[in-house]
Write a protein that holds these residues in place. Structure first.
Motif, PDB file in Angstrom:
ATOM      1  N   ALA A   1      38.392  15.739   3.577  1.00  0.00           N
ATOM      2  CA  ALA A   1      37.847  17.029   4.006  1.00  0.00           C
ATOM      3  C   ALA A   1      36.831  16.891   5.137  1.00  0.00           C
ATOM      4  CB  ALA A   1      37.196  17.738   2.813  1.00  0.00           C
ATOM      5  N   GLY A   2      36.491  15.658   5.500  1.00  0.00           N
ATOM      6  CA  GLY A   2      35.525  15.451   6.571  1.00  0.00           C
ATOM      7  C   GLY A   2      34.086  15.579   6.135  1.00  0.00           C
ATOM      8  N   LEU A   3      33.829  15.558   4.833  1.00  0.00           N
ATOM      9  CA  LEU A   3      32.463  15.713   4.328  1.00  0.00           C
ATOM     10  C   LEU A   3      31.803  14.379   3.995  1.00  0.00           C
ATOM     11  CD1 LEU A   3      32.964  18.796   1.976  1.00  0.00           C
ATOM     12  CD2 LEU A   3      32.217  18.750   4.366  1.00  0.00           C
ATOM     13  N   ALA A   4      32.591  13.377   3.679  1.00  0.00           N
ATOM     14  CA  ALA A   4      32.055  12.047   3.369  1.00  0.00           C
ATOM     15  C   ALA A   4      32.440  11.076   4.470  1.00  0.00           C
ATOM     16  CB  ALA A   4      32.585  11.554   2.017  1.00  0.00           C
ATOM     17  N   LEU A   5      31.607  10.064   4.652  1.00  0.00           N
ATOM     18  CA  LEU A   5      31.910   9.034   5.639  1.00  0.00           C
ATOM     19  C   LEU A   5      33.119   8.241   5.178  1.00  0.00           C
ATOM     20  CD1 LEU A   5      28.386   7.630   6.576  1.00  0.00           C
ATOM     21  CD2 LEU A   5      29.842   9.139   7.930  1.00  0.00           C
ATOM     22  N   ARG A   6      34.073   8.084   6.060  1.00  0.00           N
ATOM     23  CA  ARG A   6      35.247   7.289   5.739  1.00  0.00           C
ATOM     24  C   ARG A   6      34.875   5.814   5.747  1.00  0.00           C
ATOM     25  NH1 ARG A   6      36.353  11.000   9.361  1.00  0.00           N
ATOM     26  NH2 ARG A   6      36.494   9.568  11.121  1.00  0.00           N
ATOM     27  N   ALA A   7      35.537   5.053   4.879  1.00  0.00           N
ATOM     28  CA  ALA A   7      35.196   3.633   4.733  1.00  0.00           C
ATOM     29  C   ALA A   7      35.353   2.880   6.048  1.00  0.00           C
ATOM     30  CB  ALA A   7      36.076   3.005   3.648  1.00  0.00           C
ATOM     31  N   GLU A   8      36.419   3.193   6.795  1.00  0.00           N
ATOM     32  CA  GLU A   8      36.635   2.481   8.051  1.00  0.00           C
ATOM     33  C   GLU A   8      35.580   2.833   9.092  1.00  0.00           C
ATOM     34  OE1 GLU A   8      39.402   6.098   7.940  1.00  0.00           O
ATOM     35  OE2 GLU A   8      38.717   4.491   6.606  1.00  0.00           O
ATOM     36  N   ALA A   9      35.093   4.083   9.052  1.00  0.00           N
ATOM     37  CA  ALA A   9      34.049   4.491   9.999  1.00  0.00           C
ATOM     38  C   ALA A   9      32.741   3.785   9.691  1.00  0.00           C
ATOM     39  CB  ALA A   9      33.874   5.999   9.966  1.00  0.00           C
ATOM     40  N   GLU A  10      32.397   3.719   8.410  1.00  0.00           N
ATOM     41  CA  GLU A  10      31.168   3.036   8.010  1.00  0.00           C
ATOM     42  C   GLU A  10      31.242   1.548   8.349  1.00  0.00           C
ATOM     43  OE1 GLU A  10      28.384   2.565   3.995  1.00  0.00           O
ATOM     44  OE2 GLU A  10      30.271   3.677   3.952  1.00  0.00           O
ATOM     45  N   GLN A  11      32.431   0.965   8.146  1.00  0.00           N
ATOM     46  CA  GLN A  11      32.606  -0.441   8.480  1.00  0.00           C
ATOM     47  C   GLN A  11      32.470  -0.667   9.981  1.00  0.00           C
ATOM     48  OE1 GLN A  11      36.371  -2.014   7.245  1.00  0.00           O
ATOM     49  NE2 GLN A  11      35.946  -4.070   7.984  1.00  0.00           N
ATOM     50  N   GLY A  12      32.992   0.272  10.778  1.00  0.00           N
ATOM     51  CA  GLY A  12      32.887   0.146  12.229  1.00  0.00           C
ATOM     52  C   GLY A  12      31.450   0.187  12.713  1.00  0.00           C
ATOM     53  N   VAL A  13      30.631   1.052  12.103  1.00  0.00           N
ATOM     54  CA  VAL A  13      29.217   1.116  12.476  1.00  0.00           C
ATOM     55  C   VAL A  13      28.522  -0.200  12.125  1.00  0.00           C
ATOM     56  CG1 VAL A  13      27.027   2.263  12.015  1.00  0.00           C
ATOM     57  CG2 VAL A  13      29.104   3.617  12.301  1.00  0.00           C
ATOM     58  N   GLY A  14      28.831  -0.731  10.948  1.00  0.00           N
ATOM     59  CA  GLY A  14      28.230  -2.003  10.546  1.00  0.00           C
ATOM     60  C   GLY A  14      28.603  -3.134  11.496  1.00  0.00           C
ATOM     61  N   GLU A  15      29.865  -3.163  11.902  1.00  0.00           N
ATOM     62  CA  GLU A  15      30.286  -4.201  12.844  1.00  0.00           C
ATOM     63  C   GLU A  15      29.630  -4.015  14.200  1.00  0.00           C
ATOM     64  OE1 GLU A  15      34.494  -3.869  12.856  1.00  0.00           O
ATOM     65  OE2 GLU A  15      34.766  -4.946  10.949  1.00  0.00           O
ATOM     66  N   GLY A  16      29.436  -2.756  14.615  1.00  0.00           N
ATOM     67  CA  GLY A  16      28.755  -2.493  15.875  1.00  0.00           C
ATOM     68  C   GLY A  16      27.312  -2.963  15.851  1.00  0.00           C
ATOM     69  N   ILE A  17      26.629  -2.741  14.732  1.00  0.00           N
ATOM     70  CA  ILE A  17      25.245  -3.193  14.604  1.00  0.00           C
ATOM     71  C   ILE A  17      25.177  -4.712  14.649  1.00  0.00           C
ATOM     72  CG2 ILE A  17      23.281  -3.307  13.017  1.00  0.00           C
ATOM     73  CD1 ILE A  17      23.978  -0.493  12.115  1.00  0.00           C
ATOM     74  N   ARG A  18      26.115  -5.373  13.983  1.00  0.00           N
ATOM     75  CA  ARG A  18      26.128  -6.841  14.034  1.00  0.00           C
ATOM     76  C   ARG A  18      26.386  -7.351  15.441  1.00  0.00           C
ATOM     77  NH1 ARG A  18      28.524  -6.078   8.924  1.00  0.00           N
ATOM     78  NH2 ARG A  18      30.618  -6.053   9.818  1.00  0.00           N
ATOM     79  N   ALA A  19      27.239  -6.643  16.186  1.00  0.00           N
ATOM     80  CA  ALA A  19      27.513  -7.049  17.560  1.00  0.00           C
ATOM     81  C   ALA A  19      26.268  -6.925  18.438  1.00  0.00           C
ATOM     82  CB  ALA A  19      28.653  -6.206  18.137  1.00  0.00           C
ATOM     83  N   VAL A  20      25.487  -5.872  18.229  1.00  0.00           N
ATOM     84  CA  VAL A  20      24.257  -5.702  19.012  1.00  0.00           C
ATOM     85  C   VAL A  20      23.242  -6.787  18.653  1.00  0.00           C
ATOM     86  CG1 VAL A  20      22.317  -4.154  19.471  1.00  0.00           C
ATOM     87  CG2 VAL A  20      24.624  -3.231  19.311  1.00  0.00           C
ATOM     88  N   ARG A  21      23.185  -7.151  17.385  1.00  0.00           N
ATOM     89  CA  ARG A  21      22.285  -8.243  16.992  1.00  0.00           C
ATOM     90  C   ARG A  21      22.687  -9.556  17.660  1.00  0.00           C
ATOM     91  NH1 ARG A  21      22.192  -6.782  10.549  1.00  0.00           N
ATOM     92  NH2 ARG A  21      20.616  -5.108  10.644  1.00  0.00           N
ATOM     93  N   GLN A  22      23.982  -9.805  17.686  1.00  0.00           N
ATOM     94  CA  GLN A  22      24.450 -11.016  18.343  1.00  0.00           C
ATOM     95  C   GLN A  22      24.157 -10.981  19.840  1.00  0.00           C
ATOM     96  OE1 GLN A  22      28.591 -11.077  17.263  1.00  0.00           O
ATOM     97  NE2 GLN A  22      28.201 -11.670  15.141  1.00  0.00           N
ATOM     98  N   ALA A  23      24.260  -9.792  20.436  1.00  0.00           N
ATOM     99  CA  ALA A  23      23.941  -9.659  21.853  1.00  0.00           C
ATOM    100  C   ALA A  23      22.461  -9.925  22.111  1.00  0.00           C
ATOM    101  CB  ALA A  23      24.317  -8.262  22.355  1.00  0.00           C
ATOM    102  N   THR A  24      21.609  -9.563  21.155  1.00  0.00           N
ATOM    103  CA  THR A  24      20.176  -9.846  21.296  1.00  0.00           C
ATOM    104  C   THR A  24      19.925 -11.348  21.358  1.00  0.00           C
ATOM    105  OG1 THR A  24      19.639  -7.830  20.074  1.00  0.00           O
ATOM    106  CG2 THR A  24      17.911  -9.488  20.255  1.00  0.00           C
ATOM    107  N   TRP A  25      20.580 -12.083  20.474  1.00  0.00           N
ATOM    108  CA  TRP A  25      20.442 -13.536  20.508  1.00  0.00           C
ATOM    109  C   TRP A  25      21.050 -14.124  21.777  1.00  0.00           C
ATOM    110  CZ3 TRP A  25      17.029 -15.773  17.665  1.00  0.00           C
ATOM    111  CH2 TRP A  25      16.688 -15.252  16.420  1.00  0.00           C
ATOM    112  N   LEU A  26      22.116 -13.504  22.286  1.00  0.00           N
ATOM    113  CA  LEU A  26      22.708 -13.961  23.546  1.00  0.00           C
ATOM    114  C   LEU A  26      21.716 -13.814  24.692  1.00  0.00           C
ATOM    115  CD1 LEU A  26      25.140 -14.877  25.259  1.00  0.00           C
ATOM    116  CD2 LEU A  26      25.779 -12.454  25.441  1.00  0.00           C
TER     117      LEU A  26
END
Length: 266
Positions: A136-161
């Motif tokens: 119904a579009g009211l709850a976060l989809r599992a794949e969307a939440e996973q994508g945000v988590g992976e994006g945050i990890r990528a930014v952290r890795q970019a910080t170390w880069l």
């Protein structure tokens, strides 16, 4: 000027990581059924939410389990003691969530609240509830939440880069270039990555990790109209903080912070 190559590599990693995070966040904010919604109409209204649905959007599976236990206790179909034990009074469940609670009890009709809650959290009824809200579009989809988590990890890795490339640039002789200049140039991508991480952290604390933006709006409307302290709606929205009975709140709180029931008899 060989250090400029390190700076370009740092910028490339930062831009890719930040773009990935922004796309994931935009995907998570987009309602799943947006295309099917009639133009010019609001597809959902807070009055359409059941208490179980509101509880899931506000607090996830654990909130649904707590709401079920409290609802059955208020109907005198389940007894909850402040010692952390629950006793069945009416063994007939009226919906899938109540049946998941009753199924966690042993043959003597008594069980620890923490065990009952855990079983209710993991029951397929909660998973079906989450899927329905996600469709119904009211709850976060599992794949969307996973994508945000992976994006945050990528930014952290970019910080170390960036930090690694800056260290490498400082080790390379650069006639006519001062250390201060190199630090200033590398501070720009570093500020960008740290800013993205700070915004992601602030957004994560400000909103429910279970509800989409559309679901969050419905929760706000529901709290405004029916969120009286002590009501089941308030418990669905705010959790155990809305339980006014201290003994009942103590019963439901067992197992959350390492506390275990002290006795089994009432």
């Amino acid at each position: 000027m060989f250090w400029v190559l390190f700076l370009l590599l740092a910028w490339a990693g930062v831009l890719l990581a930040c773009t990935r995070l922004l796309r994931a966040a935009d995907h998570a904010a987009e309602p799943a059924g947006k295309a099917a919604a009639p133009p010019g109409r609001t597809r959902h209204h807070h009055e359409e939410l059941s208490l179980y649905e509101a509880a899931y959007l506000a607090g996830g599976p654990r909130r649904v389990a707590d709401l079920t236990l409290l609802s059955m206790q208020r109907q005198r179909r389940l007894l909850l003691a402040h010692t952390g034990w629950a006793t069945v009074v009416d063994p007939v469940g009226r919906d899938p969530h109540e049946r998941s609670v009753l199924g966690a009890f042993g043959p003597d009709g008594q069980e620890q609240v923490v065990s009952v809650r855990t079983a209710a959290e993991r029951d397929p009824a909660v998973r079906a509830l989450a899927d329905r809200l996600g469709d119904a579009g009211l709850a976060l989809r599992a794949e969307a939440e996973q994508g945000v988590g992976e994006g945050i990890r990528a930014v952290r890795q970019a910080t170390w880069l960036v930090l690694g490339m800056m260290a490498a640039a400082l080790c390379v002789p650069a006639p006519g270039t001062t250390t201060k200049m190199i630090l200033c140039w590398f501070s720009l991508p570093l500020i960008l990555t740290l800013g993205c991480l700070a915004i992601a952290r602030a957004e994560g604390h400000a909103h429910s990790p279970w509800a989409s933006p559309a679901g969050q709006r419905l929760l706000v409307e529901l709290a405004r109209e029916r969120g009286e302290q002590g009501s089941l709606t308030a418990v669905a929205l705010r959790g155990l903080r809305a339980v006014t009975d201290p003994e009942l709140r103590a019963a439901l709180a067992y197992g959350r912070r390492g506390r275990q029931p002290r006795q089994r008899r009432y």
